[in-house]
Design a protein around this motif. Structure first.
Motif, PDB file in Angstrom:
ATOM      1  N   THR A   1     -30.025 -15.298  12.289  1.00  0.00           N
ATOM      2  CA  THR A   1     -30.565 -14.174  11.922  1.00  0.00           C
ATOM      3  C   THR A   1     -30.120 -12.952  12.195  1.00  0.00           C
ATOM      4  O   THR A   1     -29.819 -12.755  13.475  1.00  0.00           O
ATOM      5  CB  THR A   1     -32.378 -14.167  12.381  1.00  0.00           C
ATOM      6  N   ALA A   2     -29.489 -12.347  11.086  1.00  0.00           N
ATOM      7  CA  ALA A   2     -28.701 -11.084  11.573  1.00  0.00           C
ATOM      8  C   ALA A   2     -29.579 -10.051  12.324  1.00  0.00           C
ATOM      9  O   ALA A   2     -29.005  -9.483  13.224  1.00  0.00           O
ATOM     10  CB  ALA A   2     -28.160 -10.377  10.271  1.00  0.00           C
ATOM     11  N   PHE A   3     -30.598  -9.989  11.930  1.00  0.00           N
ATOM     12  CA  PHE A   3     -31.702  -8.931  12.215  1.00  0.00           C
ATOM     13  C   PHE A   3     -31.569  -8.980  13.913  1.00  0.00           C
ATOM     14  O   PHE A   3     -31.948  -8.023  14.463  1.00  0.00           O
ATOM     15  CB  PHE A   3     -32.877  -8.934  11.715  1.00  0.00           C
TER      16      PHE A   3
ATOM     17  N   ASP B   1     -32.131  -7.324  -0.590  1.00  0.00           N
ATOM     18  CA  ASP B   1     -33.198  -7.620   0.566  1.00  0.00           C
ATOM     19  C   ASP B   1     -32.821  -8.995   1.290  1.00  0.00           C
ATOM     20  O   ASP B   1     -33.457  -9.229   2.244  1.00  0.00           O
ATOM     21  CB  ASP B   1     -34.581  -7.817  -0.116  1.00  0.00           C
ATOM     22  N   ALA B   2     -31.816  -9.631   1.043  1.00  0.00           N
ATOM     23  CA  ALA B   2     -31.419 -10.869   1.588  1.00  0.00           C
ATOM     24  C   ALA B   2     -30.977 -10.616   2.927  1.00  0.00           C
ATOM     25  O   ALA B   2     -30.901 -11.456   3.689  1.00  0.00           O
ATOM     26  CB  ALA B   2     -30.529 -11.676   0.750  1.00  0.00           C
ATOM     27  N   GLY B   3     -30.350  -9.368   3.114  1.00  0.00           N
ATOM     28  CA  GLY B   3     -29.696  -8.885   4.316  1.00  0.00           C
ATOM     29  C   GLY B   3     -28.326  -8.748   4.486  1.00  0.00           C
ATOM     30  O   GLY B   3     -27.812  -8.675   5.409  1.00  0.00           O
ATOM     31  N   LYS B   4     -27.949  -8.317   3.140  1.00  0.00           N
ATOM     32  CA  LYS B   4     -26.393  -8.002   3.157  1.00  0.00           C
ATOM     33  C   LYS B   4     -25.947  -6.703   4.081  1.00  0.00           C
ATOM     34  O   LYS B   4     -25.222  -6.732   4.913  1.00  0.00           O
ATOM     35  CB  LYS B   4     -26.009  -7.578   1.826  1.00  0.00           C
ATOM     36  N   THR B   5     -27.119  -5.726   3.960  1.00  0.00           N
ATOM     37  CA  THR B   5     -26.696  -4.493   4.910  1.00  0.00           C
ATOM     38  C   THR B   5     -26.766  -4.766   6.531  1.00  0.00           C
ATOM     39  O   THR B   5     -25.946  -4.384   7.072  1.00  0.00           O
ATOM     40  CB  THR B   5     -27.632  -3.251   4.541  1.00  0.00           C
ATOM     41  N   THR B   6     -27.763  -5.541   6.694  1.00  0.00           N
ATOM     42  CA  THR B   6     -28.112  -5.888   8.231  1.00  0.00           C
ATOM     43  C   THR B   6     -27.032  -6.911   8.900  1.00  0.00           C
ATOM     44  O   THR B   6     -26.192  -6.567   9.737  1.00  0.00           O
ATOM     45  CB  THR B   6     -29.387  -6.493   8.441  1.00  0.00           C
TER      46      THR B   6
ATOM     47  N   ASN C   1     -29.686 -16.461   6.079  1.00  0.00           N
ATOM     48  CA  ASN C   1     -30.262 -15.507   7.021  1.00  0.00           C
ATOM     49  C   ASN C   1     -31.649 -15.606   7.275  1.00  0.00           C
ATOM     50  O   ASN C   1     -32.320 -16.293   6.465  1.00  0.00           O
ATOM     51  CB  ASN C   1     -29.728 -14.175   6.391  1.00  0.00           C
ATOM     52  N   LYS C   2     -32.454 -14.663   8.019  1.00  0.00           N
ATOM     53  CA  LYS C   2     -33.700 -14.758   8.200  1.00  0.00           C
ATOM     54  C   LYS C   2     -34.468 -15.991   8.465  1.00  0.00           C
ATOM     55  O   LYS C   2     -35.438 -16.040   8.396  1.00  0.00           O
ATOM     56  CB  LYS C   2     -34.382 -13.978   6.959  1.00  0.00           C
TER      57      LYS C   2
ATOM     58  N   ASP D   1     -35.732 -16.367  11.261  1.00  0.00           N
ATOM     59  CA  ASP D   1     -36.768 -16.095  12.301  1.00  0.00           C
ATOM     60  C   ASP D   1     -37.986 -16.014  11.461  1.00  0.00           C
ATOM     61  O   ASP D   1     -39.082 -15.607  12.024  1.00  0.00           O
ATOM     62  CB  ASP D   1     -36.408 -14.848  13.095  1.00  0.00           C
ATOM     63  N   ARG D   2     -38.038 -15.919  10.260  1.00  0.00           N
ATOM     64  CA  ARG D   2     -38.993 -15.638   9.403  1.00  0.00           C
ATOM     65  C   ARG D   2     -39.921 -16.704   9.221  1.00  0.00           C
ATOM     66  O   ARG D   2     -39.678 -17.805   9.126  1.00  0.00           O
ATOM     67  CB  ARG D   2     -38.533 -15.051   7.965  1.00  0.00           C
TER      68      ARG D   2
HETATM   69  P1  GDP Z   1     -29.860  -6.034   1.469  1.00  0.00           P
HETATM   70  O1  GDP Z   1     -30.795  -5.527   0.504  1.00  0.00           O
HETATM   71  O2  GDP Z   1     -29.540  -7.348   1.336  1.00  0.00           O
HETATM   72  O3  GDP Z   1     -28.751  -5.120   2.053  1.00  0.00           O
HETATM   73  O4  GDP Z   1     -30.963  -6.337   2.611  1.00  0.00           O
HETATM   74  P2  GDP Z   1     -31.148  -5.501   4.050  1.00  0.00           P
HETATM   75  O5  GDP Z   1     -30.111  -5.895   5.016  1.00  0.00           O
HETATM   76  O6  GDP Z   1     -31.362  -3.839   3.964  1.00  0.00           O
HETATM   77  O7  GDP Z   1     -32.447  -6.249   4.714  1.00  0.00           O
HETATM   78  C1  GDP Z   1     -33.857  -5.906   4.037  1.00  0.00           C
HETATM   79  C2  GDP Z   1     -34.700  -5.879   4.779  1.00  0.00           C
HETATM   80  O8  GDP Z   1     -34.802  -7.392   5.577  1.00  0.00           O
HETATM   81  C3  GDP Z   1     -34.786  -4.858   6.089  1.00  0.00           C
HETATM   82  O9  GDP Z   1     -36.018  -4.506   6.353  1.00  0.00           O
HETATM   83  C4  GDP Z   1     -34.038  -5.833   7.204  1.00  0.00           C
HETATM   84  O10 GDP Z   1     -34.630  -5.284   8.450  1.00  0.00           O
HETATM   85  C5  GDP Z   1     -34.686  -7.188   6.916  1.00  0.00           C
HETATM   86  N1  GDP Z   1     -33.933  -8.407   7.559  1.00  0.00           N
HETATM   87  C6  GDP Z   1     -32.628  -8.295   7.509  1.00  0.00           C
HETATM   88  N2  GDP Z   1     -32.236  -9.463   8.412  1.00  0.00           N
HETATM   89  C7  GDP Z   1     -33.329 -10.141   8.720  1.00  0.00           C
HETATM   90  C8  GDP Z   1     -33.663 -11.260   9.531  1.00  0.00           C
HETATM   91  O11 GDP Z   1     -32.368 -11.927   9.942  1.00  0.00           O
HETATM   92  N3  GDP Z   1     -34.849 -11.482   9.960  1.00  0.00           N
HETATM   93  C9  GDP Z   1     -35.924 -10.742   9.553  1.00  0.00           C
HETATM   94  N4  GDP Z   1     -37.034 -10.960   9.802  1.00  0.00           N
HETATM   95  N5  GDP Z   1     -35.498  -9.606   8.694  1.00  0.00           N
HETATM   96  C10 GDP Z   1     -34.326  -9.376   8.253  1.00  0.00           C
END
Ligand code: GDP
Length: 416
Positions: free
Chosen positions: A265-267, A22-27, A137-138, A140-141
């Protein structure tokens, strides 16, 4: 038609992206593929239409990393992204992926900071002294706190962070970063936030003192790790130009002395292009890594070293086997030394069987490319193997070597 791929190992980066779930590896990975998809390959820069394709594709179904190793290009560098399992249950797989990559990016949640799974993977990476950068990452949260995350990287990972960027604005007002190497601001405003380039600006006046303070910290931390920088710093102060600092950061990162830290923020598409630049600038190429040491086929006690050069006898490690609906079984191979061509006969020293290499593919995010041969330092998928399993070595029949000698399962060290 099968093509030959680059053999200049200086431009190759074999990296993994690791994170707590959930930290944002995929994004982050998807955004990397998005930006590198825009500037696909040397001499083949796609403009306009290609950008649209990627954006449309992205909106429709997301650009997803489906491959155990995905090749992309950024500013004349070939980046092979090796998928690193995020879940601790796959400790063996994490260890195996850490063996085949040369450097890594650890992604952290800007609110949660260092979480348990990042600690576990970080410790595994320590074991192999994998050079690492961090991406906070994130930003913006709500509640994101860059400085808190940097502190938790020190407290929980016992890392020596080298902060290269500071965030400008916070939460929904997060605008971009101060680049402490170039002492400038990089911002993503309005339209540009949709994936275009960033804007280079002066450091905001209200951040000037903070930027100066962190620039000093950067140079001092670097001086502690690098004698050349220390010598100049003591005599002349901070007189360093960008290339000098970058070269020193690269040396210290490769020596696993420092962990450069970037943020964004990758997202929201902020901070990914500078992250790609940093991967190229600071993470190792296959020739920065020492020879791989395996052992003699008959005697485990006898070490055999192979240099990352096409002049050496061929050796490679199969680190993942995947089933492709169209192609059948794909064997992901990291080549450590020498070169092998499609159709060649190699030996699997684990079971003594000869294997014929079928087609060789370089895997991209949106296509695969058949190649005629593959050399040291590269990561590809090959077909046609009969008796080879994950973790097996393939090598030159006249110069066999066994590469993998990991003991499984590796201990998982819990941190209090
Ligand atoms: P992984 O489990 O590490 O691969 O995480 P994901 O890339 O699937 O991201 C987990 C959740 O966090 C998803 O709902 C993404 O949309 C969200 N997310 C990823 N990057 C960011 C970011 O930079 N900002 C915000 N607000 N959400 C993000």
């Amino acid at each position: 038609m099968a093509v030959d791929i680059t053999t200049d190992l200086n431009v190759v980066r074999n990296i993994g992206i690791m994170a707590h779930i959930d930290a944002g590896k995929t994004t982050t990975t998807e955004r990397i593929l998005f930006y590198t998809g825009i500037s696909y390959k040397i001499g083949e820069v796609h403009e306009g239409a290609a950008t649209m394709d990627w954006m449309e594709q992205e909106q429709e179904r997301g650009i997803t990393i489906t491959s155990a190793a995905t090749t992309c290009w950024w500013k004349d560098h070939q980046i092979n992204i090796i998928d690193t399992p995020g879940h601790v249950d796959f400790t063996v797989e994490v260890e195996r992926s850490l063996r085949v990559l040369d450097g890594a990016v650890a992604v952290f949640d800007g609110v949660a900071g260092v979480e348990p799974q990042s600690q576990t993977v970080w410790r595994q990476a320590n074991k192999y002294a994998v050079p690492r950068m961090c991406f906070v990452n994130k930003l913006d949260r709500t509640g994101a706190d860059f400085y808190m995350v940097v502190d938790s990287i020190v407290d929980k990972l016992h890392a020596t962070p080298l902060v290269l960027q500071l965030p400008i604005g916070a939460e929904s007002d997060f605008l971009g970063v101060v680049d402490l190497i170039g002492m400038r601001a990089l911002t993503w405003r309005g339209e540009t936030a949709q994936g275009e380039d960033y804007v280079v600006e002066e450091i905001p006046a209200d951040m000037a003192d903070k930027a100066a303070e962190w620039r000093e910290k950067l140079v001092e931390t670097l001086a502690e790790a690098d004698d050349d920088i220390m010598e100049v710093y003591l005599e002349e102060g901070d007189v360093f130009d960008v290339p000098t600092l970058k070269a020193a950061i690269r040396r210290a990162t490769l020596a696993d002395k420092l962990n450069p830290i970037l943020t964004g923020t990758a997202f929201k598409n902020k901070g990914v292009q500078p992250l790609l630049d940093a991967i190229v600038d600071f993470l190792p190429s296959p020739i920065d890594v020492e020879s791989i040491v395996g052992h003699d086929v008959k005697d485990e006690e006898v070490e055999v070293a192979r240099k990352p050069s096409e002049e050496e006898p061929f050796s490679g490690l199969v680190f993942k086997i995947a089933s492709d609906p169209h192609l059948g079984k794909l064997f992901y191979l990291r080549v450590y030394s020498g070169k092998v061509a499609a159709g060649a006969t190699v030996v699997n020293p684990i079971n003594g069987r000869k294997e014929r290499i079928g087609k060789i593919y370089q895997m991209h995010a949106n296509k695969r490319e058949e190649i005629a041969s593959v050399g040291a330092g590269q990561i590809v998928a090959v077909m046609g193997l009969k008796d080879t399993k994950t973790g097996h070595t393939l090598c030159d029949p006249t110069n066999p070597v066994v590469l993998e000698s990991m003991t499984f399962p590796a201990p998982v060290i819990e941190v209090a």
